[in-house]
Scaffold this active site. Structure first.
Site, PDB file in Angstrom:
ATOM      1  N   LYS A   1       8.382 -11.619   1.577  1.00 50.59           N
ATOM      2  CA  LYS A   1       8.090 -12.380   0.229  1.00 50.59           C
ATOM      3  C   LYS A   1       9.127 -11.631  -0.708  1.00 50.59           C
ATOM      4  O   LYS A   1       9.970 -12.535  -1.313  1.00 50.59           O
ATOM      5  CB  LYS A   1       6.794 -11.933  -0.177  1.00 50.59           C
ATOM      6  CG  LYS A   1       6.254 -12.451  -1.644  1.00 50.59           C
ATOM      7  CD  LYS A   1       5.196 -11.932  -2.064  1.00 50.59           C
ATOM      8  CE  LYS A   1       4.849 -12.530  -3.568  1.00 50.59           C
ATOM      9  NZ  LYS A   1       3.496 -12.122  -3.793  1.00 50.59           N
TER      10      LYS A   1
ATOM     11  N   ASP B   1     -12.240   2.740  -0.293  1.00 45.82           N
ATOM     12  CA  ASP B   1     -13.689   3.173   0.334  1.00 45.82           C
ATOM     13  C   ASP B   1     -14.717   3.554  -0.794  1.00 45.82           C
ATOM     14  O   ASP B   1     -15.250   4.566  -0.469  1.00 45.82           O
ATOM     15  CB  ASP B   1     -13.447   3.940   1.479  1.00 45.82           C
ATOM     16  CG  ASP B   1     -12.338   3.556   2.455  1.00 45.82           C
ATOM     17  OD1 ASP B   1     -12.612   2.437   2.840  1.00 45.82           O
ATOM     18  OD2 ASP B   1     -11.701   4.446   2.741  1.00 45.82           O
TER      19      ASP B   1
ATOM     20  N   HIS C   1     -15.203  -5.263   3.176  1.00 47.45           N
ATOM     21  CA  HIS C   1     -16.596  -4.754   2.956  1.00 47.45           C
ATOM     22  C   HIS C   1     -17.656  -5.539   3.464  1.00 47.45           C
ATOM     23  O   HIS C   1     -17.504  -6.766   3.836  1.00 47.45           O
ATOM     24  CB  HIS C   1     -16.573  -4.440   1.317  1.00 47.45           C
ATOM     25  CG  HIS C   1     -16.697  -5.747   0.712  1.00 47.45           C
ATOM     26  ND1 HIS C   1     -15.612  -5.993  -0.261  1.00 47.45           N
ATOM     27  CD2 HIS C   1     -17.617  -6.652   0.267  1.00 47.45           C
ATOM     28  CE1 HIS C   1     -15.902  -7.214  -0.778  1.00 47.45           C
ATOM     29  NE2 HIS C   1     -17.043  -7.417  -0.583  1.00 47.45           N
TER      30      HIS C   1
HETATM   31  C1  LIG Z   1       3.656  -5.468  -7.463  1.00 51.56           C
HETATM   32  O1  LIG Z   1       4.410  -5.340  -8.687  1.00 51.56           O
HETATM   33  C2  LIG Z   1       5.723  -4.949  -8.691  1.00 51.56           C
HETATM   34  C3  LIG Z   1       6.133  -4.393 -10.118  1.00 51.56           C
HETATM   35  O2  LIG Z   1       5.715  -5.092 -11.066  1.00 51.56           O
HETATM   36  C4  LIG Z   1       6.385  -6.112  -8.307  1.00 51.56           C
HETATM   37  O3  LIG Z   1       7.844  -5.840  -8.286  1.00 51.56           O
HETATM   38  C5  LIG Z   1       6.043  -6.536  -6.857  1.00 51.56           C
HETATM   39  O4  LIG Z   1       6.723  -7.730  -6.476  1.00 51.56           O
HETATM   40  C6  LIG Z   1       4.492  -6.723  -6.774  1.00 51.56           C
HETATM   41  N1  LIG Z   1       4.169  -6.683  -5.308  1.00 51.56           N
HETATM   42  C7  LIG Z   1       3.747  -7.661  -4.893  1.00 51.56           C
HETATM   43  C8  LIG Z   1       3.370  -7.606  -3.484  1.00 51.56           C
HETATM   44  O5  LIG Z   1       2.947  -8.496  -5.705  1.00 51.56           O
END
Ligand SMILES: *[C@@H]1O[C@H](CO)[C@@H](O)[C@H](O)[C@H]1NC(C)=O
Ligand SMILES: *[C@@H]1O[C@H](CO)[C@@H](O)[C@H](O)[C@H]1NC(C)=O
EC number: 6.3.4.4
Length: 460
Positions: free
Chosen positions: A177, A35, A63
């Site tokens: 994921k 924000d 936004h």
């Molecule tokens: C965010 O970054 C971390 C560390 O690099 C990684 O393990 C993870 O998959 C990432 N998360 C997403 C949601 O992309």
């Protein structure tokens, strides 16, 4: 010194051996708990951008952009979609909630947004938020109440009620994921029978685990099939798309971050964080862009601090000062209507965000909200049990206990709303800004003193 930082970062793009220009992406990121008013900075930069990208988050952020007194609301679409000359790109790091996407486009179209389908590209590697993602979340966390909640949602959905603004399913989709049972855009838009099979296997698994779960798989599939048709023309190989953009003719590429540093899954105030990478690394992983193509990184910092919901907040002012910031700053959650907690600017926190992001410059927003305060404070150090902390702590129990050391500034007690240059600002406000620059060793490039585009004062 700050001057060096400016000249270094305003260097023109370098050229490779064949003398073809190599473009770099300019990045806008929130530097606090969200924000901060990123939308205004993005809006300024998007006006002459060629490509505007989203690299993380979902429709759980948002936004408003006001153009010719029409208010457009963006949650998933990059706000650059308003610029008829720009291409908008949603990268692989974003979770795409399909009903949310089309609803948002529809609502903005009714307000006058035109031709967005021709200007929007979506990465084939992006994950889609589905009912299954929500269910998976329940299985993982064995969270029965959530199952109830979801059933209620499904009932509403079946009754035809609008779910678009509940902003649910982003976290669950990211869990899915990571658990490697997520469904991606490329699955949805290729052979639907293959997609259908995957979907049915997953759904079957959930239904065995939770016999009471009542999902109408056929109805879900029917809806997804409809979305697949609408989505297909927008889908592109995101890595190849960005590669061409970065290595082709000179282009202005803008990446708009969603959420903020202290909400980052790794660097934020865990567990009160969002599920994505809201810091600069998310640009590389969320778009498939090499670090060498990340150019200027602008941190958006509100002139005070706000936080939504629970969790430690060292500079919080739970009294008249906080109330004043809250009411003058109209600090209410856009979707929930919840009051945001308010307090003084915390530079320990912003410096930490800078350590992670390496800001080239800062956009300091909502300075005018401080106009009426006779005295203004900035948090500059933390101590615990009398011992100074070198930086922002990882442990939330420690953060709850910190004592903040403040620097106190005289207020300017006059309106800055009509100010359009740094020189016109009251000397006290100038001193406030210069202190921030010196403390962070990062130049302030813009100062916001109102709502309009013109109220973003440009310092250099
Ligand atoms: C965010 O970054 C971390 C560390 O690099 C990684 O393990 C993870 O998959 C990432 N998360 C997403 C949601 O992309
Ligand atoms: C306001 O509240 C904060 C804690 O929330 C406290 O540290 C501060 O001293 C209070 N200020 C005044 C003027 O009472």
């Amino acid at each position: 010194s700050t001057t060096t930082a400016i000249s270094n970062n305003d260097k023109p793009n370098t050229h490779n051996k064949n003398n073809t220009p190599q473009n770099k992406a300019t990045v806008v990121l929130g530097a606090q708990w969200g924000d901060e008013g990123k939308g205004k900075v993005v809006d300024l930069l998007a006006m002459d951008a060629d490509i505007v990208c989203r690299c993380q988050g979902g429709n759980n952020a948002g936004h408003t952009v006001v153009v010719d007194s029409v208010e457009y609301d963006f949650h998933l679409l990059p706000s650059g979609v308003l610029n008829k000359k720009a291409t908008s790109f949603i990268g692989n790091g974003v979770v795409i909630h399909l009903p949310g996407l089309f609803e948002e486009a529809e609502k903005n179209s009714q307000k006058g947004l035109q031709g967005w389908e021709e200007r929007l590209k979506i990465s084939d590697r992006a994950h889609i938020g589905t009912v299954l993602a929500l269910l998976f979340f329940c299985v993982v966390f064995n969270f029965h109440q959530a199952v109830d909640g979801i059933q209620e949602q499904l009932r509403q959905q079946q009754a035809g009620k609008n779910l678009g603004t509940t902003k649910k399913g982003i976290g669950p989709a990211y869990s899915s994921k990571a658990a490697r049972n997520g469904l991606r855009v490329c699955d949805l838009v290729s052979d639907f029978s293959v997609f259908e099979e995957k979907f049915r296997v997953l759904a079957g698994h959930f239904q065995t685990t939770y016999p009471n779960l009542n999902i109408d798989i056929d109805a879900e599939l029917e809806q997804l099939k409809g979305y697949a048709e609408r989505l297909r023309p927008l889908v592109t190989d995101g890595v190849y798309f960005m590669h061409k953009a970065l290595n082709g003719p000179s282009k202005k590429i803008l990446v708009e971050g969603a959420n903020a540093a202290l909400l980052d899954i790794d660097f934020g105030t865990y567990p009160f964080v969002t599920s994505s990478n809201c810091t600069v690394g998310g640009v590389c992983t969320g778009l498939g862009v090499p670090p060498s193509h990340v150019g200027r990184v602008y941190g958006v910092v509100k002139a005070y601090t706000t936080r939504v919901g629970v969790g430690a907040f060292p500079t919080e002012q739970d009294n008249d000062t906080g109330d004043l910031l809250q009411s003058r700053g109209r600090e209410f959650g856009v979707t929930t209507g919840r009051r945001r907690r308010c307090g003084w600017l915390d530079l320990v926190l912003v410096r930490y965000a800078h350590m992670v992001n390496g800001f080239s410059a800062i956009a300091l927003t909502k300075l005018d909200i401080l106009d009426t305060l006779p005295e203004i404070k900035i948090g500059i150090a933390y101590t615990v049990d009398g011992k100074p902390l070198p930086s922002f702590p990882a442990n939330m129990d420690v953060l709850t206990k910190v004592q903040v050391t403040y620097e106190t500034f005289p207020g300017w007690c006059c309106s800055t709303e009509a100010v359009r240059t740094f020189d016109e600002l009251p000397s006290q406000a100038q001193a406030y800004i210069r202190f921030i620059e010196n403390f962070l060793q990062v130049p302030v490039k813009w100062v916001g003193v109102g709502k309009s585009r013109e109220s973003m004062i440009k310092l250099f």
